[in-house]
Design an enzyme around this catalytic site. Structure first.
Site, PDB file in Angstrom:
ATOM      1  N   CYS A   9       0.813  -1.226   0.000  1.00  0.00           N
ATOM      2  CA  CYS A   9       0.000   0.000   0.000  1.00  0.00           C
ATOM      3  C   CYS A   9       0.840   1.267   0.000  1.00  0.00           C
ATOM      4  O   CYS A   9       0.386   2.303  -0.457  1.00  0.00           O
ATOM      5  CB  CYS A   9      -0.939   0.009   1.212  1.00  0.00           C
ATOM      6  SG  CYS A   9      -0.088   0.093   2.805  1.00  0.00           S
ATOM      7  N   CYS A  47      -2.023 -17.036  -1.288  1.00  0.00           N
ATOM      8  CA  CYS A  47      -1.256 -16.378  -2.371  1.00  0.00           C
ATOM      9  C   CYS A  47       0.161 -16.083  -1.908  1.00  0.00           C
ATOM     10  O   CYS A  47       1.083 -16.020  -2.708  1.00  0.00           O
ATOM     11  CB  CYS A  47      -1.957 -15.120  -2.859  1.00  0.00           C
ATOM     12  SG  CYS A  47      -1.551 -13.597  -1.965  1.00  0.00           S
ATOM     13  N   SER A  62       6.057   9.251  16.166  1.00  0.00           N
ATOM     14  CA  SER A  62       6.383   9.973  17.401  1.00  0.00           C
ATOM     15  C   SER A  62       5.152  10.637  17.995  1.00  0.00           C
ATOM     16  O   SER A  62       4.195  10.967  17.287  1.00  0.00           O
ATOM     17  CB  SER A  62       7.453  11.032  17.129  1.00  0.00           C
ATOM     18  OG  SER A  62       6.944  12.049  16.281  1.00  0.00           O
ATOM     19  N   GLY A  71       4.988  14.101  16.511  1.00  0.00           N
ATOM     20  CA  GLY A  71       4.544  14.094  15.118  1.00  0.00           C
ATOM     21  C   GLY A  71       3.048  13.965  15.011  1.00  0.00           C
ATOM     22  O   GLY A  71       2.407  14.608  14.166  1.00  0.00           O
ATOM     23  N   ASN A  72       2.454  13.142  15.862  1.00  0.00           N
ATOM     24  CA  ASN A  72       1.007  12.976  15.861  1.00  0.00           C
ATOM     25  C   ASN A  72       0.312  14.290  16.204  1.00  0.00           C
ATOM     26  O   ASN A  72      -0.658  14.688  15.549  1.00  0.00           O
ATOM     27  CB  ASN A  72       0.619  11.877  16.846  1.00  0.00           C
ATOM     28  CG  ASN A  72      -0.854  11.531  16.800  1.00  0.00           C
ATOM     29  OD1 ASN A  72      -1.681  12.240  17.365  1.00  0.00           O
ATOM     30  ND2 ASN A  72      -1.187  10.438  16.141  1.00  0.00           N
ATOM     31  N   GLN A 121      -4.530 -13.599 -14.585  1.00  0.00           N
ATOM     32  CA  GLN A 121      -5.292 -14.843 -14.516  1.00  0.00           C
ATOM     33  C   GLN A 121      -5.563 -15.455 -15.888  1.00  0.00           C
ATOM     34  O   GLN A 121      -6.064 -16.580 -15.962  1.00  0.00           O
ATOM     35  CB  GLN A 121      -6.626 -14.592 -13.804  1.00  0.00           C
ATOM     36  CG  GLN A 121      -6.489 -14.194 -12.348  1.00  0.00           C
ATOM     37  CD  GLN A 121      -7.804 -13.843 -11.699  1.00  0.00           C
ATOM     38  OE1 GLN A 121      -7.944 -12.770 -11.138  1.00  0.00           O
ATOM     39  NE2 GLN A 121      -8.784 -14.725 -11.757  1.00  0.00           N
ATOM     40  N   GLU A 147     -15.301 -19.986  -4.765  1.00  0.00           N
ATOM     41  CA  GLU A 147     -16.231 -18.856  -4.758  1.00  0.00           C
ATOM     42  C   GLU A 147     -17.521 -19.086  -3.982  1.00  0.00           C
ATOM     43  O   GLU A 147     -17.976 -18.194  -3.263  1.00  0.00           O
ATOM     44  CB  GLU A 147     -16.568 -18.467  -6.207  1.00  0.00           C
ATOM     45  CG  GLU A 147     -15.381 -17.933  -6.966  1.00  0.00           C
ATOM     46  CD  GLU A 147     -15.737 -17.542  -8.390  1.00  0.00           C
ATOM     47  OE1 GLU A 147     -15.836 -16.344  -8.673  1.00  0.00           O
ATOM     48  OE2 GLU A 147     -15.925 -18.462  -9.218  1.00  0.00           O
TER      49      GLU A 147
END
Length: 1384
Positions: free
Chosen positions: A56, A126, A364, A367-368, A816, A1310
């Site tokens: 991500c 996976c 930190s 930082g927050n 796929q 499925e």
């Protein structure tokens, strides 16, 4: 008493300009590097260690986790903790050691017990997320060894079950459903009950605990410790500071040095500087800005100290949140009897729900707070500290000042040269009169948060923290002082509800219902989200609920609250009880209960076709755990390789006039930009194809949906390419263009539909008009809306294209359907298909999203590589992937149903509108899929009108159980509505409308098969017994009668799921040493296809019946798909490719056995027995053809078949917040005669949990122009370990012989997803009880208390709205107050 928790005497400092660190024990020295380089990028591009994955880029998935080992010169020891390598800047690990999953163990040196247990517990599918999971567990094991606990038994660690589960709460997995992962982790815990661990390959049921432990791969902390190499140990006497002008990275060692640096020539006016601690903020605020200088604040003692004096505790702003949590808990242990210190413990407990552990280890405290102050970040920590009256110290220029946190938040946003130095949390005591504590007084503190995930890793809808100083007298409870802080509710900063505070503390009166009523009214006018805030009314209702809960937790008894009478006596018993509950007798000693309770997996294996039917470990699972499994992005970049990124449209329908970057030149590192204009002569602008035609690669002069690729940026690195794509400015023109079609209704109004071929349109059943005429009751035109869902495969779309000789192209793609990509690339480039070669080894999760949607990604790379004659690769960032993906089909269903008074339905008609997006993709098959699952009940007569709508959205594509999940849900929604109208139990209506075999044949025709194959009635009754369904209904009724604020519901749901078996190719080759190489058209997505193929190969070849042939599994290797080596590979989809591939391989093996049989007979005549290896050697010497190919085409009677299953789920709904907890799910699913019960079990559990995401959590939202805005791990929430069923029981039913199946097996990938509707239906049942209760109190609910629509997904705001956003206000009017147990 004045003392310091941590000594802050600065250690000796050493400075150098060279970055020095270790990875898996190997020394790295770097003199020149871009300071914005992340550790992840360095590891993947500059080292051979590829186990760290980019999932991500936000710190939200855990795929990139590594263990960081760092010497603490103050504590004089090495500390170990996980970090998110995708956010950690490479320069910040100077002097540290990094351990990746390869560093724990590998196939060459031996796997770590973690790797072995993940494989043995079938906890990797996976495999893309598995190395990160392993590192999370390893860190927990390492840190558990530091705790003062008795030495455990050999092979076990000091870890607790709770810690084992908690270790992976921040890691995402889309495949397994988490249960086997949790079991693998818990197998290391000293307090685990071995009977609670799920199905695995180490022991059989009934063996003793001692025997089970002995069968586990042995774990020894001494043998499996962290890697902290000697060259780093030699430098531990001083802190190594990296100060590199060359790399623009500076590490001051004191506040004075920091001041000098901020005002030196190095940092001049206009210089963009970045103050760095953990850099975790970039996970939320995706910074495109390029900084000139980086200043690392972590080595300034004043910013990392913890100081304690008479007034409170002061935390250095650079301290990690994890260290703050630790210090707060330690403080509570020192003085656990003090009220104020228990506040510290509760603050720490709440902080553990902020982000994930691997983020808290780097992020930190300062930082927050700065993000909250500067960027209006929805901070929990700010709210907590605001409630307890904290203050902060700021350094601005040479001015050092201390201000309250409230004042700090209200100031203009800090600039980059203003530094937050420390945070002070005061010691808290009750109000004193004449230096003595008020009699019977005490401090009460509670904090709250409502978020999609209970254990954090999700921003809250609202957070709150309340501190009250209260006392008791003969009249009741008096509030001396109260501080109420609210945050994250759609306001810039956390705020104090001053008006409410003043009212409660200023009345001088004891608490009463009247005062509480007024306080609730005041809070509604104080906590008001800003305009445009999502779920604004819900957030306001949460504020009311939390205040209500808090005040009643220490106010008078229920009887008093109802009658208004005062306390009897003045002994303060109530307050003492409240304080005791609030503070608990040393809660730090209480072992937290596990997230998951025991689960039961029942499987039946068969040795009829051995090794088919054996639950062997999934092929490749150990190397997936160690990180050695190679995915497309793990392939080393060829020399001169370019990286690509898409420029996507942000408009749904507009002319594209041009693209610019704010200057005449291309951005830094960019080589070229290609678009549809760069299609070579003879080629075509095609990016994908289905049986319904081709779809464009790029928008031409007209872009037709937001998210459509307009151009492709090529740059020297992926970072440069991504940055340029984000920088691109597209000039649009919408003049004289019709408005876009963005809704289903607009498509209907403008008759914008795709044609559905007549052979794909389903057939109606029976006479609808006749059925309606027979009905006693009718429900007319009820509407259901179903939204989309994103695939969230852990590996985003990725491809690598390499030009080859003679105008050829080799493409590595995570896809796929390589065969279709092969054809598309050839057509796009205008060259013969024999010039194209597509290779796919494994896919890091697909779920349908790596089929059609993977083609344009790889085709763009191929086009760029063809044009520029250079290798080109791409790895989509998560945001772009989510924008382009399309996802599941949204639908609008309107139905009319007729039914008898006994609940038997006589007729059903549906008008179904399907949002297909801009291109057909696979959408024309959706009507058949929807109706196929909808037919699971006997409707008497069934008619429908289905339209596939063309809209200006990205085209929707197949997603796991496409159409079937919607159709099955609609069927249950109809049943529930009928039951509500008749005031009947839902289950009696369901059972009355289940198919008989005769009605099944009527609805499904020949696909129904023989009567013996119809196992649903047996499953239904068996599940009711095994789940104790009837008994639990009674228990739930009793629970609901005695609990006003929590309601439970239970539901049993069946499925009938039709699947299609496609043709498949296979090839088997036997090598000189007797080992076997297999190729199949099916792609390994994590579904265990390779494993089943290996088993089938071993079984089919073992029919030669020679010595050693019974153990051939280990001799078989399935290799990657290659479109020039094996043609006609087709689609890997629809849950049946495994069985098709297995049958293709069996045909190959049969050919080989036939060829080998004469030789075996000849050899047997010469010797008593024939060994496999000798047989194969002789076959080679005698020129027997030991390679065989086949193409399996199923017979007409085998093309389609039905799958059956049922699930019972029980949930608990919190009426005050809308939170839904899944207490238990029981599943029985018919796998026929399972080829591998372990693999099928994993598929069943994983599909079910993915279905929970669809029905309960995942909101795939777009803006008003159709552009996806739920485009990150921050805004899109898939299930995590804390949102799956607490108890999860699955039985894989072995229903025996099915003559038309491949060795009697049936699909499992499925169909089980549909069973997750049981959770949604159970939630509806719980809400129904809540609404019934409201009605009994005389309150008016929206609509009937029983006939209401529960949206999909049933998120917290949705559930709360149906339970009543103003439940508290309505309740107080009728004096229905919660008991203390319910509130707490």
């Amino acid at each position: 008493m004045e003392a310091e928790i941590v000594c802050t005497e600065p250690p000796p400092l050493s400075r150098n300009e060279t970055l020095v660190f270790a990875v898996n024990g190997k020394r790295f020295e770097i003199k020149d590097i871009d300071p914005s380089t992340t550790l992840l990028h360095f590891l993947r591009s500059q080292t051979p260690f590829k186990s760290v994955k980019l999932g991500c880029g936000e710190g939200g998935c855990g795929a990139c986790i590594v263990l960081l080992s760092k010497y603490d010169p103050v504590l004089k020891q090495v500390e170990h903790f996980t970090i998110s390598s995708c956010l950690t800047l490479i320069c910040s690990i100077n002097g540290c050691s990094i351990t990746t999953s390869e560093g724990l163990g590998n196939s060459k040196d031996g796997f770590h017990p973690i790797h072995q247990r993940f494989a043995g517990f079938h906890a990797s599918q996976c495999g893309f997320c598995t190395p990160g999971m392993c590192m999370s567990l390893f860190s927990a094991l390492v840190n558990a060894e530091e705790k003062q606990r008795p030495d455990p038994s050999p092979g076990i660690s000091k870890l607790t079950v709770s810690e084992a589960e908690k270790a992976i709460t921040g890691n995402l997995c889309r495949c397994t459903g988490y249960r086997p992962i949790a079991d693998a982790c818990k197998s290391f815990a000293y307090d685990v009950d071995m009977e609670d661990l799920g199905f695995n390959s180490f022991w059989r049921k009934g063996e003793t605990k001692e025997l089970k432990v002995s069968r586990l791969p042995s774990y020894s902390p001494k043998e499996h410790s962290c890697i902290y190499p000697q060259f780093l140990k030699d430098n531990v006497k001083s802190v190594m500071l990296l100060n590199s002008r060359r790399n623009s990275w500076y590490t001051p060692g004191t506040i004075q040095e920091l001041l000098s640096l901020l005002h030196s020539d190095v940092v001049q006016n206009g210089t963009k500087i970045k103050l760095v601690v953990g850099n975790t903020g970039t996970g939320y605020y995706k910074e495109a800005e390029i900084y000139d200088k980086y200043i690392d604040l972590r080595y300034i003692p004043d910013l990392s100290a913890v100081r304690r004096d008479n007034s409170g505790i002061e935390f250095g702003a650079a301290l990690s949140i994890s260290k703050v949590i630790f210090s707060l808990k330690e403080e509570q242990k020192l003085n656990s009897c003090l009220d104020g210190n228990m506040v510290f413990k509760k603050i720490a407990d709440h902080m553990e729900k902020v982000a994930s552990g691997f983020i808290r280890n780097s992020a930190s405290l300062g930082g927050n707070l700065v993000m909250a102050q500067r960027n209006y970040f929805a901070s929990d920590i700010t709210t907590l500290l605001l409630a307890v009256g904290s203050s902060v110290s700021i350094l601005e220029g040479h001015k050092h000042e201390k201000v309250t946190l409230e004042e700090f938040l209200s100031r203009p946003p800090l600039d980059s040269r203003t530094v937050l130095i420390s945070v002070h949390i005061p010691f808290l005591e009750p109000i004193r009169n004449n230096d003595s504590v008020e009699t019977n007084s005490g401090l009460l503190f509670e904090s709250y948060r409502a978020a999609a995930r209970p254990l954090g890793n999700a921003l809250p809808y609202l957070n709150a923290a309340f501190l009250a100083d209260v006392s008791c007298n003969k009249n009741g409870v008096l509030v001396n002082n109260i501080q109420l802080a609210f945050g994250a509710y759609g306001t810039r900063h956390a705020t104090r509800a001053r008006e409410v505070e003043e009212y409660l503390a200023g009345t001088g009166k004891t608490l009463s219902v009247g005062i509480l009523n007024k306080a609730v009214e005041l809070i509604k006018s104080s906590v008001i989200p800003e305009e445009g805030t999502s779920h604004a009314a819900y957030r306001s209702s949460l504020a009311v609920s939390y205040l209500f809960s808090f005040l009643f937790s220490f106010s008078n008894s229920v009887d008093y609250a109802i009658s208004g009478s005062p306390f009897d006596g003045n002994d303060g018993t109530l307050l003492e009880e409240a304080c005791k509950r609030n503070n608990d007798d040393d809660r730090s000693q209480i072992v937290r209960p596990p997230l998951l309770s025991s689960a039961n997996q029942v499987i039946e294996s068969s040795r009829e076709y051995y090794p088919i039917g054996e639950p062997i470990i999934k092929s490749g699972s150990a190397i997936q755990a160690s990180g050695e499994a190679v995915y497309v992005d793990d392939i080393p970049s060829p020399p001169n390789c370019l990286h690509g990124a898409f420029i996507n449209s942000t408009k749904p329908l507009a002319r594209v006039k041009g693209i610019s970057f704010g200057s005449d030149s291309l951005p830094n590192g960019v080589t070229a930009i290609i678009s549809f204009k760069d299609i070579p002569e003879g080629g075509e602008n095609v990016g994908s194809k289905t049986v319904f035609g081709f779809e464009p690669l790029f928008a031409d002069d007209l872009t037709r949906c937001a998210g459509e690729p307009i151009a492709f940026v090529l740059a020297e690195t992926q970072k440069y390419a991504d940055a340029a794509a984000k920088m691109a400015m597209v000039d649009y023109d919408t003049k004289t263009i019709d408005p876009p079609i963005l809704t289903i209704q607009e498509a209907v109004d403008r008759a914008s539909f795709f044609d559905v071929p007549s052979f794909l349109y389903p057939e109606k059943v029976g006479d609808f008009l006749k059925g309606m005429a027979e009905a006693d009751h009718k429900i007319l035109s009820t509407e259901i809306k179903l939204n989309s869902q994103y695939y969230f495969y852990m590996e985003t779309q990725t491809a690598l294209a390499i030009p080859d000789e003679d105008n050829c192209m080799v493409i590595y793609s995570s896809i796929q359907c390589p065969e279709f990509l092969h054809s598309v690339v050839a057509k796009c480039l205008g060259i013969p298909e024999h010039n194209i070669r597509v290779i796919t080894r494994r896919v890091g999760g697909g779920f349908g999203g790596k089929a059609i949607k993977a083609m344009p990604v790889a085709t763009a790379c191929a086009l760029a590589a063809y044009k520029l004659r250079r290798p080109v690769r791409i790895y989509l960032d998560r945001k772009t992937d989510m924008i382009m993906a399309g996802g599941r089909h949204p639908m609008k269903i309107t139905y009319t149903v007729g039914f008898k008074s006994n609940g038997k339905i006589t007729a059903l008609h549906l008008d179904i509108l399907i949002n297909a997006g801009i291109n057909p993709d696979i959408s024309p098959v959706m009507p058949s899929s929807v109706v196929g699952a909808l037919k699971k009940y006997d409707w008497g007569a069934l008619s429908f009108d289905i339209k596939v709508c063309k809209t200006n959205h990205p085209s929707k594509s197949a997603m796991r159980a496409p159409g079937e999940v919607q159709g099955s849900f609609v069927a249950d929604a109809v049943i529930e509505n009928v039951a509500s109208v008749l005031s009947m139990e839902v289950d009696s209506v369901r059972k009355r409308n289940l198919h008989t075999y005769e009605s099944l044949k009527l609805f499904y025709g020949s696909v129904a098969g023989d009567s013996i194959e119809y196992t649903l009635p047996t499953i239904w009754d068996k599940l009711a017994r095994s789940s104790s369904y009837v008994d639990r209904i009674a228990m739930i009724e009793q629970f609901n009668g005695s609990h006003k604020w929590r309601k439970r519901g239970i539901s049993q749901v069946p499925i009938v799921h039709e699947v299609l078996v496609r043709p498949a190719p296979g090839k088997v080759s036997i090598l000189w040493d007797g080992s076997i190489v297999v190729e199949v058209g099916g792609i390994e997505l994590g579904q265990g296809l390779w494993t089943k193929v290996k088993q089938m190969t071993a079984y089919a070849l073992s029919t030669i019946q020679c010595d050693g042939s019974e153990n051939l599994v280990e001799k078989v290797r399935v290799i990657q798909s290659d479109t020039l080596s094996l043609v006609q590979g087709g689609f890997t989809s629809g849950s049946t490719t495994s069985e098709s591939s297995c049958e293709a391989v069996r045909l190959c093996c049969n050919i080989l056995v036939e060829r080998l049989a004469p030789l075996k007979k000849q050899l047997q005549e010469q010797m008593d027995s024939v060994n496999w290896d000798i047989l194969i050697l002789q076959a080679h010497l005698q020129d027997v053809n030991l390679a065989a190919s086949s193409y399996y085409v199923p017979e007409s009677s085998s093309v389609r078949y039905l799958n059956y299953g049922a699930a019972v789920s029980e949930v608990e709904v919190n009426i005050l917040t809308g939170e839904t907890r899944i207490l238990r799910s029981d599943i029985i699913y018919d796998c026929g005669q399972s080829m591998n019960p372990a693999v099928d079990l994993g598929q069943i559990e994983g599909a079910f949990v993915q279905g929970i995401g669809f029905f309960m959590l995942e909101e795939y939202l777009s803006n008003t122009e159709g552009l996806v805005v739920a485009d990150s791990t921050w805004t899109y929430k898939i299930p995590t370990i804390d949102t799956i069923p607490k108890q999860f029981n699955v039985e894989v039913l072995n229903s025996g012989c099915h003559k038309n199946r491949v060795l009697s097996s049936k699909a499992s990938g499925e169909p089980p997803l549909l069973l997750a509707a049981s959770v949604h239906c159970a939630t509806r049942a719980a809400i129904k009880e809540a609404r019934k209760q409201l009605k009994s109190w005389g309150s008016v609910v929206d609509g009937s208390d029983s006939t209401f629509q529960l949206e999909v997904p049933a998120t917290m705001p949705v559930v709360k709205k149906l339970c009543g956003l103003d439940t508290v206000e309505r309740t107080r009017d009728k004096s229905q107050v919660p008991t203390r147990a319910e509130v707490v």
